[in-house]
Scaffold this motif. Structure first.
Motif, PDB file in Angstrom:
ATOM      1  N   SER B 241     -13.460  12.140 -18.203  1.00 47.44           N
ATOM      2  CA  SER B 241     -12.683  11.584 -17.111  1.00 47.44           C
ATOM      3  C   SER B 241     -11.858  10.354 -17.456  1.00 47.44           C
ATOM      4  O   SER B 241     -12.345   9.374 -17.999  1.00 47.44           O
ATOM      5  N   SER B 242     -10.624  10.448 -17.085  1.00 49.94           N
ATOM      6  CA  SER B 242      -9.791   9.264 -17.062  1.00 49.94           C
ATOM      7  C   SER B 242     -10.156   8.518 -15.790  1.00 49.94           C
ATOM      8  O   SER B 242     -10.886   9.030 -14.946  1.00 49.94           O
ATOM      9  N   SER B 243      -9.631   7.315 -15.667  1.00 46.27           N
ATOM     10  CA  SER B 243      -9.945   6.614 -14.430  1.00 46.27           C
ATOM     11  C   SER B 243      -8.673   6.128 -13.746  1.00 46.27           C
ATOM     12  O   SER B 243      -7.651   5.903 -14.394  1.00 46.27           O
ATOM     13  N   LEU B 244      -8.788   6.014 -12.451  1.00 42.54           N
ATOM     14  CA  LEU B 244      -7.659   5.607 -11.623  1.00 42.54           C
ATOM     15  C   LEU B 244      -7.805   4.126 -11.313  1.00 42.54           C
ATOM     16  O   LEU B 244      -8.888   3.661 -10.949  1.00 42.54           O
ATOM     17  N   HIS B 245      -6.719   3.399 -11.501  1.00 46.80           N
ATOM     18  CA  HIS B 245      -6.747   1.981 -11.174  1.00 46.80           C
ATOM     19  C   HIS B 245      -5.654   1.707 -10.163  1.00 46.80           C
ATOM     20  O   HIS B 245      -4.516   2.113 -10.376  1.00 46.80           O
ATOM     21  N   LEU B 246      -6.002   1.051  -9.062  1.00 42.69           N
ATOM     22  CA  LEU B 246      -4.928   0.693  -8.133  1.00 42.69           C
ATOM     23  C   LEU B 246      -5.190  -0.654  -7.479  1.00 42.69           C
ATOM     24  O   LEU B 246      -6.317  -1.145  -7.387  1.00 42.69           O
ATOM     25  N   ARG B 247      -4.059  -1.225  -7.053  1.00 47.16           N
ATOM     26  CA  ARG B 247      -4.132  -2.542  -6.428  1.00 47.16           C
ATOM     27  C   ARG B 247      -3.323  -2.474  -5.134  1.00 47.16           C
ATOM     28  O   ARG B 247      -2.232  -1.881  -5.103  1.00 47.16           O
TER      29      ARG B 247
END
Lengths: 271, 339
Positions: B241-247
């Motif tokens: 799994s890649s990971s999702l980063h959000l702000r």
């Protein structure tokens, strides 16, 4: 991409073996390295400088009267003896230093270079002949100062010096072997001293063999050191080449023939 | 690094600089290298990555003819390391973990001696030493004995000495261990430069970041075995799994955004206390579309959104089942670099 590309095929000619000339050249370069090291750390010449001076003085004045009646008569006996003892003892250093050197990273590089396998060893041994030369010259100089006048003349004295240097070089292969197989430099020193100390003293170097018990005479007469000492005395004191000279040279050759391949082989196997 | 560079290699012929099969080396009871296979394409940088004592150095020493393998075989440009060591030695340069130069001599003297040993004449050797010292920025220190050299200078000299004959394959055993970040970056530049000139580089490292930065392909080695092999991307993908980063644009939306993420993606999320960045693993990429729609419906405005592959650190942990305890500092750097 301004620099030319490197390709194994066009790079340079690949040789499967090192030629004899290359071996000699590599060894000489390694000897040059040894000389540079001596120049950088002159304190390692301490022993070859002071041992001849101190030993010659000590032994001559302590034993001179007792053995030959006076110092002057003892000089032709003791100078060749002390010369052989000093110079050969010096050859231990070769093994000790080789061990120290081999523990350093630079030896890995030498091993990974396409050079003659024998070169790092041969070079180190060759460079050490400078030590033997210093010890030889100093011992004879001390002798002259104390009144030694060899009847053989300067030419034969020089020749005897060369003989001792050559034999010490041969013997240094033995210590080089210890140096290669031993774990630490101090153990090389230990083993070598235990072998050399009896060999040099159980010889005709300091006292006439006649004064010893029979069983010891047998050993002393067999001892190769005695033959070398006698050969040097013949050369210096009467300018003659005797049977002892031949034995010494043969002995030196045999030592090299046995220990050089043995040392190189263990050296190659080590890592 | 070098996307272009990688393409260039693919276009070139598929010469193998190193082919090793089932290399084994045992020291007493310890199988230091336990059946290592390595294939290194000519013209590439290959990284052998592993913790201390994984067997990296032992493997390199066997390839460099310094150590005889107990089993297995290895060829350097098609030449067997056991049967044709002298040929192999003409094709390689070795820079050891501990500087393999002469401590008691000066830099110039060292280079002259190695040059002479490699068959250069007296004048040529002097010239070569001068050139290399200049190339590696050591001219000023040329005459000083190495005792007074810094770690970085020593390494540079060491590398310079390996390049005298311009060997097509260069082994670098932990080239930057113990160097400060600036010197390390210089070393990296030098290594990249080498490959541009057509050399193949096989380097070992315990630093994930270094392998990530330099290597085209990587072998991860642990307890004498290769546990994974591939490009940096392949290795990262293999971990999954890649990971999702959000702000979010407004900090007050963070909590709601987080709940939305956990509801839609059905995973646990984390919020960084420093910059309020929310991160969550992506198990099903399709759901990300749903998430974005849900976020818009909830009227949450995003300031930043990114998908990140796992760091090599995570790769390593995943592959070996044990972490790099002694490299925690280094791992921190990797994460910083990746963000």
């Amino acid at each position: 991409m301004s620099s030319p590309s490197i390709h194994p095929t066009t790079h340079h000619q690949l040789n499967k073996r090192t030629s004899f000339t290359q071996s000699v050249r590599n060894s000489l370069t390694m000897a040059y390295r040894g000389l540079l090291k001596i120049r950088r750390t002159p304190e390692q010449l301490f022993d070859v400088t002071f041992q001849p001076i101190i030993f010659t003085l000590m032994f001559t004045y302590i034993f001179g009267g007792a053995i030959s009646g006076n110092v002057e008569n003892y000089l032709p006996v003791i100078i060749p003896g002390i010369l052989v003892q000093t110079v050969i003892t010096t050859s231990i250093v070769t093994g000790v230093q080789l061990r120290e050197d081999m523990d350093k990273g630079v030896f890995d590089r030498f091993k990974s270079l396409p050079i003659a396998r024998i070169a790092p060893l041969a070079g180190a041994l060759l460079a050490d002949t400078i030590r033997y030369t210093i010890a030889t010259v100093l011992t004879f100089t001390m002798g002259y100062i104390m009144g030694y006048q060899p009847d053989g003349g300067l030419g034969y004295v020089a020749l005897s010096g060369l003989l001792v240097i050559l034999c010490s070089w041969a013997i240094s292969w033995i210590f080089a072997f210890f140096g290669v197989i031993a774990r630490t430099a101090s153990s090389v020193q230990g083993i070598s001293m235990i072998i050399l100390f009896p060999l040099t003293f159980l010889s005709n170097a300091f006292v006439p063999v006649k004064t010893m018990p029979g069983w010891l005479q047998w050993f002393v007469n067999m001892n190769p050191i005695s033959h070398l000492v006698t050969a040097v005395r013949d050369l210096c004191n009467s300018g003659t080449f005797g049977w002892d000279l031949t034995i010494s040279l043969i002995g030196a050759a045999v030592i090299v023939l046995i220990f050089a391949p043995l040392t190189v082989r263990s050296y190659m196997r080590q890592t | 690094m070098g996307y272009e560079h990688r393409k260039k290699i693919k276009a070139e012929d598929t010469n193998w600089a190193v082919e090793a099969h089932g290399l084994v080396k045992t020291f007493g009871d310890n199988r230091a290298v336990d059946g290592v296979n390595l294939n290194v394409r000519a013209g590439s940088i290959y990284g052998v990555l592993g913790p201390n004592g994984a067997g990296k150095t032992t493997a390199i020493r066997m390839l460099a003819t310094l150590l005889r393998p107990d089993a297995g075989s290895a060829q350097i440009f098609g030449h067997d390391v056991v049967k044709e060591p002298q040929i192999v030695r003409q094709l390689i340069g070795v820079t050891g973990q501990y500087a393999s130069v002469d401590e008691s001599l000066s830099a110039t003297e060292n280079l002259i001696i190695f040059s002479r040993l490699l068959g250069l004449g007296r004048a040529e050797a002097r010239q070569k030493a001068r050139e290399l010292l200049e190339e590696f920025g050591l001219t000023e220190a040329a005459k000083r004995p190495l005792k007074h050299f810094s770690g970085g200078m020593r390494r540079r000299l060491d590398l310079a000495a390996s390049l005298i004959a311009r060997p097509p394959l260069i082994f670098l055993d932990e080239p930057t261990t113990g160097l400060d970040p600036r010197t390390r970056n210089q070393m990296w530049d030098t290594i990249r430069q080498l490959v541009k000139q057509g050399s193949t580089v096989l380097l070992t490292t315990q630093y994930l970041q270094e392998a990530d930065e330099l290597a085209d392909r990587i072998a991860v080695i642990d307890r004498g075995r290769v546990v994974a092999e591939g490009t940096v991307d392949e290795l990262k993908t293999s971990v999954g799994s890649s990971s999702l980063h959000l702000r979010t644009q407004h900090p007050q939306d963070i909590e709601e955004a987080r709940q939305t993420i956990e509801r839609v993606l059905k995973v646990e999320s984390n919020v960084s206390s420093i910059d309020g960045k929310i991160s969550a693993p992506i198990t099903d990429a399709d759901r990300v579309t749903d998430l974005l729609i849900s976020l818009r419906e909830a009227n949450i405005h995003l300031a930043e959104l990114s998908v990140q592959k796992p760091t090599l650190d995570e790769v390593f942990l995943n592959l070996t089942g044990h972490g790099l305890e002694n490299h925690s500092k280094q791992s921190g750097e990797v994460e910083e670099a990746a963000v």
